[in-house]
Design an enzyme around this catalytic site. Structure first.
Site, mmCIF file in Angstrom:
data_model
loop_
_atom_site.group_PDB
_atom_site.id
_atom_site.type_symbol
_atom_site.label_atom_id
_atom_site.label_comp_id
_atom_site.label_asym_id
_atom_site.label_seq_id
_atom_site.Cartn_x
_atom_site.Cartn_y
_atom_site.Cartn_z
ATOM 1 N N LYS A 52 -11.783 -21.434 -80.635
ATOM 2 C CA LYS A 52 -11.784 -22.358 -79.648
ATOM 3 C C LYS A 52 -10.828 -23.472 -79.802
ATOM 4 O O LYS A 52 -10.004 -23.777 -80.883
ATOM 5 C CB LYS A 52 -13.476 -23.233 -79.867
ATOM 6 C CG LYS A 52 -13.836 -24.351 -78.979
ATOM 7 C CD LYS A 52 -15.010 -24.624 -79.267
ATOM 8 C CE LYS A 52 -15.435 -26.036 -78.177
ATOM 9 N NZ LYS A 52 -16.769 -26.547 -78.786
ATOM 10 N N SER A 128 -19.499 -27.213 -74.674
ATOM 11 C CA SER A 128 -17.867 -27.296 -74.649
ATOM 12 C C SER A 128 -17.117 -25.999 -75.060
ATOM 13 O O SER A 128 -16.058 -25.788 -74.616
ATOM 14 C CB SER A 128 -17.224 -28.239 -75.347
ATOM 15 O OG SER A 128 -17.520 -28.330 -76.826
ATOM 16 N N SER A 152 -22.758 -27.601 -77.941
ATOM 17 C CA SER A 152 -21.609 -26.914 -77.411
ATOM 18 C C SER A 152 -21.470 -25.372 -77.643
ATOM 19 O O SER A 152 -20.883 -24.643 -77.030
ATOM 20 C CB SER A 152 -20.414 -27.746 -77.767
ATOM 21 O OG SER A 152 -20.264 -28.828 -77.424
#
Length: 411
Positions: A52, A128, A152
């Site tokens: 990520k 996210s 997330s």
């Protein structure tokens, strides 16, 4: 490796979910790993694991969800170093929201990934860790790294029909986040967390809440019928497996007070953020203390005790999302304050376990449907009085109704 490169080469960033790819380094790494003797190979040998874009990988750019924050990493984060030591291949970085502050993934000045479950509709994959979810849901990788500071990992997992597990963490000092993965199967999740075998969980007391916990202008009637059906199906399945399943009173917990503390601590993360920012990050920053208020940190540090005092159960079962993923841009069009409130209405159960530190998993279930291509609907199991293994064990007991597909994209 050739298959990965072939698949991804025909996709746009909106379709593959990556913010950065390095095919040359990826092939070089794979070639090197082929020379490592079997007895020296690590657990992750040859596994393709994107990272990520909030986590640094040496030699790759980090954007932290905004073109204005782009920098070139010279050192890898500890998690990355561990994966590399264990033989993983890191092909690039996956898209995230700016500083990981939203439950959708629309990075500033960069492509916003599209949800593969609704091809052609430009729906959000959640956030996210939205880029990670897209990469897994497209079948490009089996496992993608994510982080979860307010849902997330679990939000994009639920939006894209994946398994998303937030392991337990200790919320000392206002720590809200944990590192984890998004996968297409529980078996891959168990591998990633080094769980080789799960014993059948002891008989547990499982509490069910369908009414939104953290969105106080909502009621059960605002939750999609499919989300309610999935939660009830999971409850019935776990009851048939011998667990004691009961309905809980959401009003027994001061969720509003806890969420207020969560919001202030969460907002303080960006109080010193520099560079041009998106409207919602600026809103968080403008409404934040320069340091998290001590009383709010203390409240969150004791939140696990509050949950146990409110509910005499081991595990909380709820929906994960209140409705299907909306179109990209629908949150930002509302303005920052309504954007935040609407995100909370979409996922009003998830961040309670970022407050308490309890393990939580989002699991996609199959509901009988007349549709030719039925879509998954996800539930959440969260720990009140149990550990990671118990949550994973309960998820395993739902395997007969867990949604399965080689590639989750609807055709």
């Amino acid at each position: 490796m050739k298959q990965f490169i072939h698949k991804i080469s025909g996709l746009s960033p909106e379709e593959h979910g990556f913010s950065h790819l390095d095919f040359g380094a990826t092939v070089k790494r794979a070639t090197y790993l082929d020379t490592v003797p079997p007895e020296r190979r690590g657990r992750w040998h040859g596994r393709i694991v994107p990272i990520k874009d909030l986590t640094d990988v040496a030699g790759m750019p980090s954007t932290y969800g905004s073109i204005h924050r782009r920098s070139h990493a010279t050192q890898s984060a500890e998690l990355v170093r561990t994966l590399l030591t264990e033989g993983a291949i890191i092909p690039g970085k996956t898209a995230t929201s700016e500083l990981g502050m939203t439950g959708y993934t629309e990075p500033v000045g960069l492509p916003a990934p599209h949800n593969p479950l609704w091809p052609g509709e430009a729906r959000t994959p959640g956030g996210s860790s939205g880029g990670a979810a897209v990469a897994v849901a497209q079948g490009l990788v089996d496992i993608a790294h994510g982080s979860d500071g307010g849902g997330s990992i679990r939000i994009p997992a639920a939006a894209c029909g994946l398994v998303g597990f937030k392991p337990s963490h200790t919320p000392i000092g206002g720590m809200l986040s944990a590192q984890g993965v998004l996968t297409r199967s529980l078996a891959e999740t168990l591998f990633a967390h080094n769980v080789e075998r799960l014993a059948r969980p002891r008989t547990l007391r499982i509490g069910v809440i369908i009414s939104p916990l953290l969105a106080h202008d909502m009621s059960r009637s605002d939750v999609a019928t499919e989300a309610i059906r999935a939660t009830e199906l999971a409850a019935n399945t776990l009851a048939a497996a011998g667990h004691d399943v009961i309905d809980l009173d959401p009003g027994a917990l001061d969720a509003a007070g806890l969420f207020g503390s969560f919001r202030r601590v969460f907002s303080a993360k960006v109080s010193r953020a520099e560079a041009p920012s998106s409207d919602i990050v600026e809103w968080f920053r403008d409404n934040a203390h320069s340091t998290p208020p001590k009383k709010d940190i203390s409240r969150l540090e004791g939140s696990a005790d509050e949950l146990r005092a409110a509910w005499p159960v081991d595990v909380l079962l709820s929906p994960m999302l209140s409705h299907e993923p909306p179109e990209i841009g629908s949150f930002t069009a509302l303005g920052p304050e309504q954007d935040f409130l609407t995100q909370t209405r979409w996922t009003p159960w998830g961040s309670i376990f970022n407050m308490s530190g309890g393990a939580a998993i989002s699991l996609p279930l199959y509901l009988s449907s007349t549709e030719e291509t039925p879509l998954p609907v996800s539930i959440q199991l969260g720990a009140i009085r149990v550990d990671n293994r118990a949550i994973l064990g309960l998820a395993q007991q739902l395997s007969a109704i867990t949604w399965k597909s080689g590639t989750t994209a609807r055709r």
